[in-house]
Write a protein that holds these residues in place. Structure first.
Motif, PDB file in Angstrom:
ATOM      1  N   THR A  84      -5.700   7.089   3.586  1.00 51.30           N
ATOM      2  CA  THR A  84      -4.953   7.986   2.702  1.00 51.30           C
ATOM      3  C   THR A  84      -5.026   7.510   1.257  1.00 51.30           C
ATOM      4  OG1 THR A  84      -3.444   8.467   4.531  1.00 51.30           O
ATOM      5  CG2 THR A  84      -2.693   9.069   2.322  1.00 51.30           C
ATOM      6  N   LEU A  85      -4.870   6.209   1.056  1.00 52.71           N
ATOM      7  CA  LEU A  85      -4.965   5.647  -0.288  1.00 52.71           C
ATOM      8  C   LEU A  85      -6.378   5.838  -0.846  1.00 52.71           C
ATOM      9  CD1 LEU A  85      -3.510   4.119  -2.552  1.00 52.71           C
ATOM     10  CD2 LEU A  85      -4.177   1.986  -1.427  1.00 52.71           C
ATOM     11  N   ALA A 102      -1.590   2.210  11.942  1.00 49.76           N
ATOM     12  CA  ALA A 102      -0.841   2.698  10.772  1.00 49.76           C
ATOM     13  C   ALA A 102      -1.468   2.186   9.478  1.00 49.76           C
ATOM     14  CB  ALA A 102       0.623   2.264  10.870  1.00 49.76           C
ATOM     15  N   LEU A 103      -1.850   0.904   9.463  1.00 47.98           N
ATOM     16  CA  LEU A 103      -2.469   0.333   8.262  1.00 47.98           C
ATOM     17  C   LEU A 103      -3.781   1.044   7.926  1.00 47.98           C
ATOM     18  CD1 LEU A 103      -2.454  -1.852   6.035  1.00 47.98           C
ATOM     19  CD2 LEU A 103      -3.664  -3.344   7.643  1.00 47.98           C
ATOM     20  N   ILE A 104      -4.587   1.319   8.929  1.00 47.69           N
ATOM     21  CA  ILE A 104      -5.853   2.028   8.698  1.00 47.69           C
ATOM     22  C   ILE A 104      -5.596   3.421   8.143  1.00 47.69           C
ATOM     23  CG2 ILE A 104      -7.841   3.067   9.883  1.00 47.69           C
ATOM     24  CD1 ILE A 104      -7.770   0.510  11.734  1.00 47.69           C
ATOM     25  N   VAL A 105      -4.618   4.137   8.710  1.00 48.22           N
ATOM     26  CA  VAL A 105      -4.287   5.479   8.218  1.00 48.22           C
ATOM     27  C   VAL A 105      -3.815   5.413   6.770  1.00 48.22           C
ATOM     28  CG1 VAL A 105      -2.700   7.438   8.500  1.00 48.22           C
ATOM     29  CG2 VAL A 105      -3.828   6.450  10.507  1.00 48.22           C
ATOM     30  N   VAL A 106      -2.964   4.443   6.457  1.00 47.67           N
ATOM     31  CA  VAL A 106      -2.466   4.289   5.082  1.00 47.67           C
ATOM     32  C   VAL A 106      -3.628   3.965   4.134  1.00 47.67           C
ATOM     33  CG1 VAL A 106      -1.060   2.793   3.580  1.00 47.67           C
ATOM     34  CG2 VAL A 106      -0.086   3.714   5.700  1.00 47.67           C
ATOM     35  N   PHE A 134       0.822  -1.215   0.000  1.00 43.32           N
ATOM     36  CA  PHE A 134       0.000   0.000   0.000  1.00 43.32           C
ATOM     37  C   PHE A 134       0.859   1.271   0.000  1.00 43.32           C
ATOM     38  CE2 PHE A 134      -3.306  -2.922   1.827  1.00 43.32           C
ATOM     39  CZ  PHE A 134      -4.099  -2.923   0.685  1.00 43.32           C
ATOM     40  N   LEU A 135       2.003   1.231   0.669  1.00 39.31           N
ATOM     41  CA  LEU A 135       2.899   2.397   0.638  1.00 39.31           C
ATOM     42  C   LEU A 135       3.421   2.625  -0.778  1.00 39.31           C
ATOM     43  CD1 LEU A 135       4.926   1.982   3.954  1.00 39.31           C
ATOM     44  CD2 LEU A 135       3.276   3.792   3.412  1.00 39.31           C
ATOM     45  N   LEU A 156     -10.091   8.547  -4.604  1.00 36.03           N
ATOM     46  CA  LEU A 156     -11.294   9.374  -4.798  1.00 36.03           C
ATOM     47  C   LEU A 156     -10.950  10.700  -5.460  1.00 36.03           C
ATOM     48  CD1 LEU A 156     -13.251   8.773  -1.470  1.00 36.03           C
ATOM     49  CD2 LEU A 156     -13.869   7.971  -3.752  1.00 36.03           C
ATOM     50  N   ASN A 157      -9.845  11.331  -5.042  1.00 32.62           N
ATOM     51  CA  ASN A 157      -9.431  12.602  -5.655  1.00 32.62           C
ATOM     52  C   ASN A 157      -9.064  12.412  -7.108  1.00 32.62           C
ATOM     53  OD1 ASN A 157      -9.875  14.127  -3.378  1.00 32.62           O
ATOM     54  ND2 ASN A 157      -7.771  13.981  -2.639  1.00 32.62           N
TER      55      ASN A 157
END
Length: 191
Positions: free
Chosen positions: A176-177, A169-173, A102-103, A182-183
C-alpha cells in the motif's frame, strides 16, 4: 491502546526503528546459525519445539527429548532458551514499532489499523509462554505431563499464527505504501 499508540508515536524515528530491526535480526540470525544447530546436533534430525509452527504432541516431545539425550536437553536449556528469552521482547518491540512507522507514513497510525501493531506483541508473549513451557518440560523430563505439552503446544501455535498474520499485514502495508509513493511520483510527473 492509547498508551501503546503514544509509545509508538514517541519511538518511531527512522534510526530507532532501523536499529531495533537490525538488533532483532542479528539475535534471530544467531539463533538460526548457532544455538539451534548446536542443539539440533543431538536431535537426530528432529525439529526443536520452537521450530514446529503446526505444533506437536506428547509422543513427539517424548521422542525428541529422548533423542536429545542428557547433553542435548542441557544444551537446549542453557544455550537455545536463554537467547530465545531475549528474542521475543526484541521481536514484539521491533516489529510493533516497524509497523507503526509504516502506518504513520500512510497516515493510518491513529486509525483502527493501529491494532495491527499489537500482533507482534501477542507473538512475543506467546513465545515467552512457549519458552516457559519448554523449560518446565525439560526440567521435569522424563516426567512429561500431557497438560504441560498441550498448553505449551497451544502457545507455539499462537506464536506461529500471530507471526504469520503479522508478516502478511506488514506486506500489505508495504505494498500500500509503495502504491502511494508511485501514485505521488506519477502525479508529480504529470504536473
Amino acid at each position: 491502546m492509547k498508551r501503546l499508540l503514544k509509545f509508538i508515536d514517541k519511538n518511531i524515528s527512522g534510526k530507532r526503528v532501523l536499529g531495533l530491526f537490525i538488533l532483532t535480526n542479528l539475535v534471530y540470525t544467531f539463533m538460526l546459525t548457532v544455538t539451534i544447530p548446536k542443539t539440533m546436533e543431538f536431535s537426530n534430525g528432529m525439529k526443536l519445539l520452537d521450530m514446529m509452527p503446526t505444533g506437536y504432541d506428547l509422543n513427539y516431545v517424548s521422542e525428541l527429548f529422548t533423542s536429545l539425550g542428557e547433553n542435548g536437553r542441557l544444551t537446549y536449556l542453557t544455550n537455545q532458551i536463554p537467547v530465545d528469552m531475549i528474542y521475543p521482547l526484541l521481536f514484539g518491540l521491533s516489529y510493533c514499532l516497524l509497523l507503526g512507522y509504516f502506518l504513520k507514513k500512510l497516515n493510518k497510525l491513529n486509525s483502527a489499523y493501529s491494532y495491527l501493531c499489537v500482533i507482534p506483541i501477542i507473538s512475543g508473549i506467546a513465545d515467552y509462554l512457549e519458552n516457559i513451557g519448554i523449560i518446565t518440560m525439560l526440567k521435569n523430563y522424563p516426567e512429561l505431563k500431557e497438560t504441560a505439552v498441550h498448553t505449551t503446544n497451544i502457545f507455539s501455535v499462537i506464536k506461529s499464527i500471530s507471526t504469520s498474520i503479522f508478516f502478511i499485514a506488514l506486506i500489505v502495508v508495504l505494498i500500500t505504501l509503495g502504491i502511494k509513493v508511485l501514485n505521488r511520483k506519477k502525479s508529480a510527473n504529470t504536473v
